[in-house]
Write a protein that holds these residues in place. Structure first.
Motif, mmCIF file in Angstrom:
data_model
loop_
_atom_site.group_PDB
_atom_site.id
_atom_site.type_symbol
_atom_site.label_atom_id
_atom_site.label_comp_id
_atom_site.label_asym_id
_atom_site.label_seq_id
_atom_site.Cartn_x
_atom_site.Cartn_y
_atom_site.Cartn_z
ATOM 1 N N LEU A 17 -53.241 -59.444 26.122
ATOM 2 C CA LEU A 17 -53.546 -58.097 25.663
ATOM 3 C C LEU A 17 -53.370 -57.968 24.161
ATOM 4 C CD1 LEU A 17 -51.921 -55.923 28.481
ATOM 5 C CD2 LEU A 17 -54.319 -56.521 28.175
ATOM 6 N N LEU A 18 -52.329 -58.600 23.629
ATOM 7 C CA LEU A 18 -52.129 -58.577 22.185
ATOM 8 C C LEU A 18 -53.279 -59.273 21.461
ATOM 9 C CD1 LEU A 18 -50.314 -57.871 19.798
ATOM 10 C CD2 LEU A 18 -49.096 -60.024 20.170
ATOM 11 N N ALA A 19 -53.749 -60.380 22.022
ATOM 12 C CA ALA A 19 -54.901 -61.069 21.437
ATOM 13 C C ALA A 19 -56.122 -60.159 21.429
ATOM 14 C CB ALA A 19 -55.191 -62.350 22.218
ATOM 15 N N ALA A 20 -56.319 -59.414 22.518
ATOM 16 C CA ALA A 20 -57.452 -58.491 22.562
ATOM 17 C C ALA A 20 -57.314 -57.401 21.504
ATOM 18 C CB ALA A 20 -57.557 -57.872 23.954
ATOM 19 N N VAL A 21 -56.094 -56.895 21.311
ATOM 20 C CA VAL A 21 -55.875 -55.860 20.296
ATOM 21 C C VAL A 21 -56.152 -56.403 18.905
ATOM 22 C CG1 VAL A 21 -54.104 -54.434 19.203
ATOM 23 C CG2 VAL A 21 -54.237 -54.552 21.692
ATOM 24 N N LEU A 22 -55.597 -57.579 18.588
ATOM 25 C CA LEU A 22 -55.770 -58.136 17.248
ATOM 26 C C LEU A 22 -57.218 -58.546 16.995
ATOM 27 C CD1 LEU A 22 -52.529 -60.320 17.009
ATOM 28 C CD2 LEU A 22 -52.953 -58.075 16.017
ATOM 29 N N GLU A 23 -57.864 -59.054 18.007
ATOM 30 C CA GLU A 23 -59.263 -59.473 17.845
ATOM 31 C C GLU A 23 -60.176 -58.276 17.626
ATOM 32 O OE1 GLU A 23 -62.692 -61.055 20.861
ATOM 33 O OE2 GLU A 23 -60.696 -61.895 21.089
ATOM 34 N N SER A 60 -56.489 -65.816 37.201
ATOM 35 C CA SER A 60 -57.809 -65.195 37.073
ATOM 36 C C SER A 60 -57.687 -63.688 36.877
ATOM 37 C CB SER A 60 -58.646 -65.504 38.313
ATOM 38 O OG SER A 60 -58.031 -64.988 39.478
ATOM 39 N N PHE A 61 -56.720 -63.062 37.537
ATOM 40 C CA PHE A 61 -56.511 -61.620 37.349
ATOM 41 C C PHE A 61 -56.174 -61.320 35.896
ATOM 42 C CE2 PHE A 61 -53.934 -57.821 37.121
ATOM 43 C CZ PHE A 61 -54.592 -56.919 37.948
ATOM 44 N N ARG A 62 -55.304 -62.139 35.314
ATOM 45 C CA ARG A 62 -54.924 -61.901 33.915
ATOM 46 C C ARG A 62 -56.123 -62.025 32.986
ATOM 47 N NH1 ARG A 62 -50.275 -64.886 35.630
ATOM 48 N NH2 ARG A 62 -51.135 -66.830 34.796
ATOM 49 N N GLN A 63 -56.942 -63.047 33.205
ATOM 50 C CA GLN A 63 -58.109 -63.224 32.353
ATOM 51 C C GLN A 63 -59.084 -62.062 32.489
ATOM 52 O OE1 GLN A 63 -58.448 -65.628 30.159
ATOM 53 N NE2 GLN A 63 -56.637 -66.772 30.735
ATOM 54 N N LEU A 64 -59.322 -61.630 33.712
ATOM 55 C CA LEU A 64 -60.252 -60.521 33.920
ATOM 56 C C LEU A 64 -59.664 -59.208 33.412
ATOM 57 C CD1 LEU A 64 -61.482 -61.528 37.481
ATOM 58 C CD2 LEU A 64 -62.769 -61.664 35.352
ATOM 59 N N LEU A 65 -58.343 -59.063 33.513
ATOM 60 C CA LEU A 65 -57.681 -57.885 32.959
ATOM 61 C C LEU A 65 -57.896 -57.826 31.451
ATOM 62 C CD1 LEU A 65 -55.617 -55.501 33.285
ATOM 63 C CD2 LEU A 65 -53.839 -57.173 32.849
ATOM 64 N N GLN A 66 -57.708 -58.971 30.786
ATOM 65 C CA GLN A 66 -57.917 -59.011 29.335
ATOM 66 C C GLN A 66 -59.359 -58.665 28.976
ATOM 67 O OE1 GLN A 66 -58.302 -62.791 27.526
ATOM 68 N NE2 GLN A 66 -57.410 -62.188 25.578
ATOM 69 N N ALA A 67 -60.299 -59.223 29.734
ATOM 70 C CA ALA A 67 -61.706 -58.951 29.440
ATOM 71 C C ALA A 67 -62.025 -57.468 29.588
ATOM 72 C CB ALA A 67 -62.592 -59.787 30.365
ATOM 73 N N ALA A 68 -61.476 -56.838 30.627
ATOM 74 C CA ALA A 68 -61.740 -55.411 30.831
ATOM 75 C C ALA A 68 -61.117 -54.572 29.726
ATOM 76 C CB ALA A 68 -61.200 -54.980 32.198
ATOM 77 N N VAL A 69 -59.867 -54.888 29.369
ATOM 78 C CA VAL A 69 -59.200 -54.121 28.309
ATOM 79 C C VAL A 69 -59.917 -54.327 26.982
ATOM 80 C CG1 VAL A 69 -57.058 -53.897 27.007
ATOM 81 C CG2 VAL A 69 -56.986 -54.097 29.492
ATOM 82 N N ARG A 70 -60.424 -55.537 26.746
ATOM 83 C CA ARG A 70 -61.175 -55.775 25.508
ATOM 84 C C ARG A 70 -62.400 -54.869 25.435
ATOM 85 N NH1 ARG A 70 -62.163 -60.845 26.052
ATOM 86 N NH2 ARG A 70 -60.526 -61.737 24.746
ATOM 87 N N LYS A 71 -63.071 -54.672 26.558
ATOM 88 C CA LYS A 71 -64.224 -53.760 26.572
ATOM 89 C C LYS A 71 -63.792 -52.343 26.224
ATOM 90 C CE LYS A 71 -66.860 -56.358 30.040
ATOM 91 N NZ LYS A 71 -67.400 -56.348 31.424
ATOM 92 N N ALA A 72 -62.653 -51.916 26.784
ATOM 93 C CA ALA A 72 -62.164 -50.577 26.472
ATOM 94 C C ALA A 72 -61.813 -50.456 24.993
ATOM 95 C CB ALA A 72 -60.949 -50.250 27.341
ATOM 96 N N TRP A 129 -50.009 -47.579 21.492
ATOM 97 C CA TRP A 129 -49.220 -47.698 22.730
ATOM 98 C C TRP A 129 -49.388 -49.083 23.350
ATOM 99 C CZ3 TRP A 129 -51.211 -48.630 27.644
ATOM 100 C CH2 TRP A 129 -50.298 -48.536 28.695
ATOM 101 N N LEU A 130 -50.604 -49.594 23.386
ATOM 102 C CA LEU A 130 -50.848 -50.908 23.965
ATOM 103 C C LEU A 130 -50.186 -52.000 23.136
ATOM 104 C CD1 LEU A 130 -52.240 -52.549 26.154
ATOM 105 C CD2 LEU A 130 -54.315 -52.573 24.754
ATOM 106 N N LEU A 131 -50.201 -51.826 21.810
ATOM 107 C CA LEU A 131 -49.533 -52.807 20.947
ATOM 108 C C LEU A 131 -48.042 -52.842 21.244
ATOM 109 C CD1 LEU A 131 -49.517 -54.693 18.413
ATOM 110 C CD2 LEU A 131 -49.157 -52.618 17.051
ATOM 111 N N GLN A 132 -47.406 -51.679 21.310
ATOM 112 C CA GLN A 132 -45.963 -51.641 21.574
ATOM 113 C C GLN A 132 -45.637 -52.154 22.977
ATOM 114 O OE1 GLN A 132 -43.879 -51.188 19.231
ATOM 115 N NE2 GLN A 132 -45.484 -50.640 17.769
ATOM 116 N N ARG A 138 -62.837 -48.589 19.450
ATOM 117 C CA ARG A 138 -63.088 -48.923 18.044
ATOM 118 C C ARG A 138 -64.449 -48.430 17.580
ATOM 119 N NH1 ARG A 138 -64.324 -54.986 17.158
ATOM 120 N NH2 ARG A 138 -66.304 -54.186 17.952
ATOM 121 N N ASP A 139 -65.487 -48.755 18.333
ATOM 122 C CA ASP A 139 -66.839 -48.409 17.887
ATOM 123 C C ASP A 139 -67.075 -46.909 17.906
ATOM 124 O OD1 ASP A 139 -67.136 -51.081 17.660
ATOM 125 O OD2 ASP A 139 -68.613 -51.334 19.252
#
Length: 1895
Positions: free
Chosen positions: A716-722, A642-654, A692-695, A659-660
């Motif tokens: 995290l990579l999925a969030a970056v590519l998405e 659950s931590f990983r999923q919520l971490l991804q969701a938070a980073v996706r918001k950032a 940096w996040l990609l690398q 991007r925007d």
């Protein structure tokens, strides 16, 4: 295809005209629209066509009709093919209207021609025609005009079609009949004036409409099987009623319809002027009443519902006197249509609300008068069903409550009633219900606006606490949050209206009532309560009352973890409300501490605060980016999913914000306050962070990383590519890239960043495809397929294909699955050119036109070759060519690749696919027969004849024969008996079971895909009937002959899909296949047999479950009904006189199958219709003389209980909080209640021959005990249960008495508890001579205890209310004295007294104390004199007394009582000592510090004697555990505690260490002994104790080994936290240099434990690091925040650098964590390419990452070298290491250069990409090489002369860069940073959290 033909003709017509470009563009958009499958694509193309049409409109107006007609016809043709989508049809209607401006007559002519063609095509309208009719009626004015002119013809066609559908019944799942009735409904709705004369006029009466009416009635009466079709027919009939010219005529027709069910099949029905025969009810399921009622309420006009009915008395009307009784009757019936019944109830209230004025006018009085029968029935109906578990019903009940109160309020206003008793009655009903019942909160919310918040809260003072309890239970949380919001909103409204105070004053008023609730919720240790409080209450409160922010911030100013969590939640909520949140230095420091804390919830909350923003285009500040860069590397290896999923969701918001905001900056729409310089800085920051996040993500995907790091990196990579690519996914509704994304991508790539699809990134993801876990493989494959370029480079594709071929042949399941994923990925990422380069079987790539067909053909050839090997030698096949890999690859490629599904629909490929699929099914049939036959020693034709699975012995013999056959007769050896299976056995079993499982999944998926109704009819059957029959036999063979649950489960999933596809297919022959299998199974179940088929084959019951689960849920489920009824009949058959115990009886088999059906998740609540007979059967079975029957019955009972009650939602304080009360349960299942009550009455009925056993009684009591108490209702259906349960208090069986007491709780409503308690207390004997039965006394006491336990909890009875009960107990105080001879009765009486401590008089309290003291004192005196007589139950009594004494001492805090407890603990009675110790360990003394302090001192005082005596290991363990519990807080140790140990501390410490070192006390006692020794050492550590410290350190090192048990490692970590800081502190700042070696060993040990695979061990080690961060004066102070594991590792490394950097052992101690791995041996092992064995040796620590740790240690080691002065011992240690290691490192670098300079061999190059050993070895080699280079650089000339090196620092760095570059090209090393600094190899080493305060 008509639209395409028209488009071609249109393009040809306009090809040479002036409008040609625009017309052709429009046609292109229309073609794309027709060819797209995704809705978003269709809408996009259609919108473009509409824009072009507007541009064409002016040009077409100048042309004549002949020039306009082709385009108009073309668009109309597309419109005809778009009738399945309302939005598309509307847009095309706009286009047609736009094109026909000025030529409306032409358009009307074309529409007439088009629609006339529908009616002329035949008597029966197709589903497509019907959709066209409906859509043109609904959305087209010209369509309505056409059908109005051709109404008779349309009605004739509809009647003919409906008649044909009812006669033919195309398919149960068909929508044909539904579409016909929908068209009828729309005709009646859209053309009412045209239809009315045909119904209500004598002259205009229509025979066609009369026929259609009869057909609609037949549908409503059950001629159509589909439930939705029948319900729609009721709506159509009601719409026909609406055409009546006079309301009375319509009402008369409705009344006639409602009278029909009573005379079904007889007479005629007169509907206006239409007369039809009353249809018979085919299956009287009660649905016909629902159809009429729901239809009338859905659309019948209000004037018809409210007009007076002719011929009925008392001004009767339809709504009140006809429809409402029908609604009540429907809700009482137990049918499979609860949802629609209560929908009708809610609809009735809505219509009542609409028609109140008309009804008042008709009746002249209240509709809902206070004492009216209508109001009583309505409220009773709602309360009885308020707790129904049926999905969707609760929403209808909720809206009904609100409507009822609104109607009541309107009536009271209209009639000016001042008294409104309904509100008070409803509130009292709510208050009387337990808080766990969800249904109570809806009427509570509805009442608040009418009664006012203050009146509600005064009547319900416990409401805030109950709401808090609800927030800790997910299913109650929404209801509680809604109640809170309504109350606060009402309070605010009342305060504003009354006082008109400021917002701050409102906030103060709010705080008086609600701040404690919110504070307690936000600071709760329960994550669910904290999260729900923040999400559901906090944000809403700040939005509603912004002034509360200051109050909340002041409330959470503490330094403890919970205060930090609450503080972050407040900040986050404030940010979401206000938008921006400036933070000062102090707040930033606090936020940094939150980001580094050990609690995941706090870290996530702080991360969410950084990333979230109400506006997505708000850029991240520099501080936010810096904190994210520090936070993310430290949290990659978190082991919480659950931590990983919520971490991804938070980073996706950032990332979205970055991007925007960057796009806004590039578009020039950035905020005005930011200048050009700030804009450029913001863009650079955004691009740099994403890069940096990609690398970071790519570097973390190394196979040497653990699963947690790789999974987080992929997310995290999925969030970056998405977020940051322009990949558009048509199937996704959200998350699509902005249209201007290309601008930002170009900007980033111009600066050398964002090369997302580079070859190193591709290779990193390809390495993940070889991972051993399917989560990593599947996610990596998804990223490759979705985002990376469409084809792999040809060399990579070839190498991957070869690797996939090899891994498909691996016996390891994980490797074979990896091969299947590789095959699927290769198929999706290849084109025709790539396919030709692959080595496919049979040259398929050159002959087959489809890639999918080509690949499937190749895999089928591979599978057939493996099958050929298996037929010759199954052992060899299982070891080298098992078939499950190829089958899994076929399944993935055929079912999970969209292009393959499209290929199957291509007409030119149908025959090829048919041949391949038939061959595939034939092959898997042969494989199944071979494998299952081999396990039965049958490989000939007779293998199919055995119905039952083989026994374990038979399987063992069969496999042994296969092994001997495979090894050859000459190698046959006599093997000794072994409990473990040999690898050969495991190979064959794995091959068989996994292959069988894959076959089931493959066949089921094929049927689901290829029998879908969505497939075009012209494609033809890809799975012909013989092939499907063959597949059916395969499923039967597996399920009947397989005994491996994993294989059965996989096969069952496939068979369920298979049956669902067949049962919902229009072909009757296909529908008959599952029915035939079901009949065969039922026949086999009931017939005689010579073997067992249920115990030996787990799949046999699953056969039935799969078939009945395949039925469509919307239908009547005839197969399920048939199956259950047959099984019930079979199970109820009497047992034979003599049965064979080795065989299953048919009755037992039937019970097992019933249990499987009840547990089946796919059936849901459908089996509840049969719950009553199944429960009766289970209770009868419990009394069977056959053990197997009883065993099956108890399993069926358990399954039924779970299905009826649902799973427990949550547990709080050990009390389950299901929301179903006994009253609601009996209301939903009245017949079942009668069965349970009958069982109780039989058990309590007097018998002539003395007491008798009732086997079903305990089961009934267990079921009742799981329910909740209900409200206090005079006529409650639970009342009859009270007397039998009270009678069971006299049962001679202890378990029955105990369970009857628990079952009594839900029967007694909370308001009635006090009365019953008083009654039970009065029944207790007042004197010894009054005892009639000890069992009865004991049973009554248990019942009192159960009721009191429930009554004294949350919202229970007060001490004053229980005072009469206490008086009765005081009068019976003799039950505690020895005059009562039974110790168990005395113990039960004392347990009752313990629940009423505040209700007794002081005299009786003293009497209890004296009695217990006397008893325990005499016990001790008897023990001394040796004359104590043992008595049964005396130990229970004495332990109860000891617990009571302890509890009273803690409650009162009296020093005398505390001293008595300590005295008891020092006495030698083991029962009393154990009771006190267990009481301490349970934490029951935590409420009184004085008790804990006194007991701790007592334990310390007696510790030496206890250790010396060693009378009992268990006692010693409890003793030490209690001691550790009492001193769990460092502040609890005092000077007095040290004085208690004066003189004995060292002795105790030596004995404990000796126990750890020399004895083998077992892990539990060893754990406590080591922790106790650490506790003593922490407070006894002087210069003279150096030897003890050394021994303690050695013991910790021994326990902390990775190969040791988890408990010992945990003991080492906890001991390190307990005593480590005290031992280490004197060595800081060179205070005691002699302790430095021990200190380094402790820090080394902590670094090791921080890599442990158990989270708890790591947490304890991080606690040690956290304590070391504090200054010496703060070590024992409260408020130390324990840091996260990686932050703790950082702090330890910084401590080494800062405090021990100059010590010579520091450098060597850190080098111990960098392993020495032989690269050459790993490469040689890969080159050898040995055959894989089935099992691989597990790593002792799968969490540890040697490569990552080595990269973290490298900069620390370099800093140690750089900060040490020249000639220091550190340099000497480094030189020694260089001499020993340098030459080997150089040789390994040369070897790597040689291996990879010419490219690795093809056969192992791609395999090396996924080899964790190689990656780890290479990463460690690079670290060691960098360290060698830095040692050479720092030591200078003195180091270059080292033998075997021959190079300097610069030459070595150049060589290292060359080797690293080669490894990067092959995906074996991460891409280095630009400057290649060694620090860059440590991406996981951040900065210490203490530095954040500088911000």
């Amino acid at each position: 295809m008509g639209a395409e033909r028209e488009a071609r003709a249109c393009a040809a017509f306009y090809g040479s005209r002036g409008l040609a470009p625009t017309v052709l563009s429009c046609l292109r958009c229309l073609r794309h629209f027709a060819g797209s499958t995704a809705k978003r694509c269709k809408e996009k193309h259609l919108e473009e066509a509409l824009q072009l049409t507007r541009a064409l409109s002016e040009g077409l107006q100048a042309l004549g009709e002949a020039e306009t007609r082709p385009l108009l016809c073309c668009v109309l043709a597309f419109q005809m093919e778009a009738t399945s989508s309302c939005s598309s049809f509307q847009k095309l209607e706009q286009m047609v209207t736009q094109l026909a401006v000025g030529k409306e007559a032409l358009l009307a002519q074309e529409v007439d021609t088009l629609l006339s063609g529908l009616a002329l095509q035949g008597e029966v309208l197709s589903p497509e025609d019907l959709q066209s009719v409906s859509m043109f009626l609904e959305e087209s004015s010209l369509g309505r005009q056409h059908w109005r002119q051709n109404l008779p013809l349309l009605l004739q066609r509809l009647a003919s079609t409906l008649h044909w559908v009812l006669q033919g019944q195309p398919t149960p799942g068909s929508t044909w009949g539904y579409l016909v009735i929908k068209a009828c409904l729309q005709v009646f709705q859209v053309l009412p004036k045209d239809v009315a004369p045909l119904v209500w006029s004598t002259s205009g009466k229509s025979e066609t409409l009369q026929s259609l009416l009869g057909l609609l009635l037949e549908v409503a009466w059950g001629k159509a099987l589909n439930k939705d079709t029948r319900l729609l027919a009721g709506t159509a009939l009601s719409m026909l009623v609406n055409t009546a010219p006079q309301p009375q005529h319509g009402a008369s027709a409705v009344l006639t319809l409602f009278q029909l069910p009573n005379r079904a099949g007889t007479g005629e029905l007169k509907f206006g002027e239409l007369v039809v025969e009353v249809p018979p009810v085919l299956e009287p399921d009660g649905l016909e009443k629902l159809v009429l009622t729901r239809g009338v309420l859905t659309c019948c006009k209000m004037d018809i519902l409210s007009c007076q009915l002719e011929g009925l008395p008392n001004k009767a009307c339809l709504l009140l006197d006809v429809v409402f009784p029908a609604v009540c009757a429907l809700t009482r019936e137990q049918k499979d249509c609860h949802y629609y019944c209560f929908q009708a109830c809610a609809l009735w209230l809505q219509r009542l609300r609409e028609g109140l004025a008309a009804l008042w006018h008709l009746t002249g009085t209240h509709v809902l008068a206070q004492d009216s029968e209508l109001l009583q029935e309505l409220t009773q109906l709602l309360w009885n069903n308020a707790e129904t578990p049926v999905e969707g019903v609760s929403e209808f009940i909720h809206s009904s409550f609100r409507l009822l109160l609104e109607i009541y309020h309107l009536e009271c206003q209209h009639f000016q009633d001042q008294e409104r008793p309904l509100y008070q009655q409803m509130l009292q009903r709510v208050v009387s219900m337990p808080w766990q019942i969800k249904a109570r909160y809806v009427p509570l919310c509805a009442i608040v606006p009418y009664m006012g918040s203050q009146q509600v809260l005064d009547a319900y003072p416990d409401l805030p606490q109950h709401l808090l309890s609800c927030l800790s239970t997910n299913h109650l949380c929404p209801a509680a949050a809604e109640a809170y919001k309504i109350l606060v909103r009402q309070q605010c409204s009342e305060w504003r209206d009354g006082q008109r105070g400021t917002e701050e004053a409102l906030a103060e008023q709010w705080a008086l009532r609600w701040l404690p609730l919110l504070s307690q919720g936000l600071c709760s240790p329960l994550p669910i309560l904290q999260s729900n409080s923040a999400n559901h209450l906090l944000t809403w409160t700040l939005r509603q009352l912004p002034a509360t922010q200051a109050l909340l911030a002041a409330q959470f100013g503490g330094q403890d973890t919970m205060s930090l969590r609450a503080w972050v939640s407040v900040l986050k909520a404030q940010k979401s409300v206000a938008g921006a949140l400036p933070l000062g230095e102090e707040a930033l420091e606090r936020l940094s501490r939150c980001l580094g804390t050990r609690e995941e919830g706090v870290r996530l909350a702080a991360l969410g605060l950084l990333c979230c923003s109400p506006n997505t285009n708000q850029p991240l500040s520099g501080t936010e980016v810096r904190l994210l860069r520090e936070f993310l590397p430290l949290n990659l290896n978190c082991d919480s999913s659950s931590f990983r999923q919520l971490l991804q969701a938070a980073v996706r918001k950032a990332l979205v914000r970055l991007r925007d905001s960057s796009l806004a900056q590039l578009r020039g729409k950035a905020p005005r306050r930011s200048g050009p310089a700030q804009g450029a800085e913001q863009l650079a920051r955004a691009v740099g962070f994403v890069e940096w996040l990609l690398q970071l993500s790519i570097a973390s995907l190394s196979p040497g990383s653990n699963y947690q790091r790789k999974k987080t990196a992929l997310l995290l990579l999925a969030a970056v590519l998405e977020t940051c690519t322009d990949t558009w996914s048509p199937d996704r509704k959200k998350g699509q890239p902005p249209r201007t994304m290309a601008t930002l991508l170009s900007y980033a790539r111009q600066r050398g960043c964002w090369d997302f699809f580079s070859q190193p990134n591709l290779l990193a993801l390809l390495s993940c495809l070889q991972d051993s876990t399917n989560e990593i493989r599947d996610l990596a494959s998804e990223l490759l397929v979705r985002y990376f370029p469409s084809t792999f480079p040809e060399p990579i594709a070839q190498a991957l294909f070869q690797l996939a071929q090899d891994t498909l042949g691996s016996p390891r399941v994980q490797e074979a699955e990896a091969g299947s994923v590789l095959m699927k990925t290769i198929l999706q990422k290849s084109n025709s050119g790539t396919m030709k380069s692959l080595s496919l079987e049979a040259g398929a790539a050159l002959t087959l036109p489809s890639r999918g067909l080509c690949f499937a053909q190749h895999l089928l050839h591979v599978l057939q070759a493996q099958y050929k090997v298996a037929r010759q030698d199954l052992l060899r096949a299982a070891a080298t060519a098992p078939m499950h890999g190829a089958i899994a690859a076929l399944r993935r490629c055929l079912l999970q690749v969209p292009e393959v599904a499209v290929s199957m629909q291509a007409a030119e490929l149908v025959q090829s696919w048919q041949e391949l699929l038939t061959c595939l099914v034939t092959t898997v049939r042969d494989i199944t027969s071979l494998l299952l036959g081999a396990l039965q020693s049958q490989q000939g034709p007779g293998a199919d004849e055995q119905a039952a699975a083989p026994s374990f012995a038979e399987m063992g013999n069969a496999i042994g024969s296969l092994i001997m056959l495979g090894k050859g007769q000459g190698q046959e050896e006599e093997e000794s008996d072994s409990v473990l299976l040999s690898e050969e056995h495991s190979l064959i079993l794995t091959c068989c079971w996994v292959s069988v499982k894959e076959i089931g999944l493959l066949l089921g998926g094929l049927a689901e895909l290829l029998l879908s109704p969505a497939l075009p009819a012209e494609v033809g059957p890809l799975l012909p009937l013989p092939t499907l029959q063959m597949a059916t036999r395969v499923f039967q063979e597996i399920l009947l002959r397989c005994r491996h649950w994993g294989a059965v489960e996989g096969c069952s999933m496939g068979f369920t899909k298979f049956c669902a596809a067949l049962l919902n297919h229009p072909d009757l022959e296909l529908q008959a296949i599952p029915r035939a299998v079901l009949e065969q199974g039922l026949e086999a179940l009931g017939g005689p047999r010579s073997s067992s088929i249920t115990r030996r084959a787990a799949g046999f019951p699953m056969l039935f479950l799969c078939i009945v689960s395949g039925e469509a849920p919307a239908q009547a489920r005839p197969l399920l009904t048939r199956c259950i009824q047959t099984l019930l009949s079979l199970a109820a058959t009497a047992l034979p006189q003599d049965w064979d115990q080795t065989l299953d009886l048919p009755q037992v088999c039937a019970l097992h199958v019933l249990q499987t059906l009840v547990r089946g998740a796919g059936l849901g609540g459908a089996v509840l219709c049969h719950a009553t007979p199944m429960m009766a059967l289970a209770l009868r079975g419990l009394g069977s003389p056959c053990w197997a029957m009883r065993n099956a019955a108890i399993q069926l009972f358990s399954a039924l209980t779970s299905r009826l009650l649902g799973q427990p939602w949550s547990h709080r304080d050990g009390c389950p909080s299901e929301g179903l009360s006994l009253h609601a349960f009996l209301g939903q299942h009245p017949k079942l209640g009668a069965v349970l009550l009958g069982e109780l009455k039989v058990a309590t009925a007097p018998t002539s021959g003395g007491p008798r056993l009732h086997p079903g009684l305990h089961a009934v009591l267990t079921l009742l005990a799981q329910l909740q108490p209900g409200a206090d209702i005079a006529s409650s259906s639970s009342a009859p249960f009270l007397e039998p349960l009270l009678g069971l208090a006299e049962s001679p069986i202890y378990a029955v008495r105990a369970m009857a007491a628990k079952a009594l709780v839900p029967v007694v409503a909370p308001p009635q508890r006090c009365r019953l308690l008083l009654q039970l207390a009065q029944q207790l004997p007042a004197a010894p001579g009054q005892i009639r039965s000890h069992n009865a006394v004991h049973g009554h006491l248990l019942q009192i205890q159960a009721l009191l336990s429930c009554a004294t909890g949350t919202g229970g009875l007060s001490a004053e209310a229980l005072h009469p009960v206490a008086l009765q107990l005081e009068a019976r105080g003799w039950l505690l004295t020895p005059a009562q001879r039974c110790p168990l009765v005395r113990a039960a009486f004392l347990q009752v007294l313990a629940l009423l401590p505040a209700s007794f008089s002081p005299g009786f309290a003293q009497y209890i104390h004296d009695t217990i003291s006397t008893e325990l004192g005499s016990l001790l005196q008897g023990a001394k004199s040796g004359c104590a007589e043992p008595q049964v139950g005396s130990a229970v009594l004495h332990q109860t007394m000891a617990h009571f004494v302890c509890s009273e001492a803690a409650r009162l805090g009296d020093s005398e009582r505390i001293a008595a407890v300590c005295s008891l603990l020092q006495q030698p009675n083991p029962d009393i000592q154990l009771a006190i110790l267990t009481w301490v360990i349970a934490g029951e003394g935590g409420s009184c510090n004085e008790v804990e302090k006194a007991l701790g001192l007592t334990l310390l005082e007696s510790l030496q004697s206890v250790l010396q005596e060693r009378r009992d290991k268990e006692f010693l363990r409890l003793y030490l555990e209690a001691l550790l519990h009492l001193y769990r807080d460092p502040l609890s140790w005092s000077q007095e505690a040290s004085s208690k140990l004066q003189g004995s501390s060292r002795s105790c410490l030596e004995m404990l260490l000796h126990m750890v070192e020399a004895e083998c006390p077992g892990p539990d006692l060893l754990f406590q002994a080591l922790c106790a020794a650490s506790l003593l050492l922490a407070h006894q550590c002087g210069d003279e104790d150096a030897a003890l410290v050394e021994r303690w350190c050695a013991a910790l090192e021994e326990c902390s080994r990775s190969a040791g048990s988890e408990l010992l490692r945990l003991a080492a970590a906890r001991s390190l936290q307990l005593a480590g800081p005290s031992v280490l502190q004197p060595s800081l700042r060179a205070a005691r240099p002699s302790l430095v070696p021990v200190t380094l060993r402790l820090i080394n040990m902590a670094i090791h434990l921080l890599q442990d695979e158990e989270r708890e061990v790591r947490h304890e080690a991080s606690g040690f690091a956290s304590l070391l961060q504090q200054s010496p004066g703060e070590l024992l102070q409260d408020g130390c925040i324990f840091v996260q594991d990686n932050v703790g590792l950082q702090s330890l490394l910084e401590l080494l650098l800062g405090e021990f950097g100059e010590h010579p052992e520091t450098f060597n101690s850190l080098l111990q964590h960098i392993p020495v791995l032989d690269v050459r041996s790993v490469v040689e092992e890969l080159e050898a390419n040995k055959a894989a064995s089935l099992y691989k040796e597990d790593e002792p620590n799968v969490f540890a990452e040697p490569a990552v740790l080595a990269q973290q240690l490298l900069p620390v080691l370099v800093q140690l070298l750089e900060q040490a002065p020249t000639g220091s011992p550190v340099h000497a240690s480094a030189l020694q290491w260089l001499e020993a290691t340098g030459p080997g490192v150089l040789r390994d670098l040369q070897y790597c250069k040689h291996c990879w300079s010419q490219g690795p061999a093809a056969r192992w190059g791609m395999k090396a990409l996924g080899c964790a050993k190689l990656h780890t070895a290479l990463a460690v080699l690079l670290v060691r090489a960098w360290l060698v280079a830095q040692v050479l650089r720092v030591l200078g000339e003195g180091a270059t002369t080292t033998p075997g090196l021959g190079c300097g620092s610069q030459e070595l760095e150049q060589e290292l860069e060359l080797v690293q570059g080669l490894l990067v090209q092959h995906g074996l090393a991460p891409v280095p940073k630009q400057d290649n600094a060694p620090e860059e190899l440590a991406p996981l080493l951040g900065t210490d959290s203490s530095r954040h305060a500088a911000v």
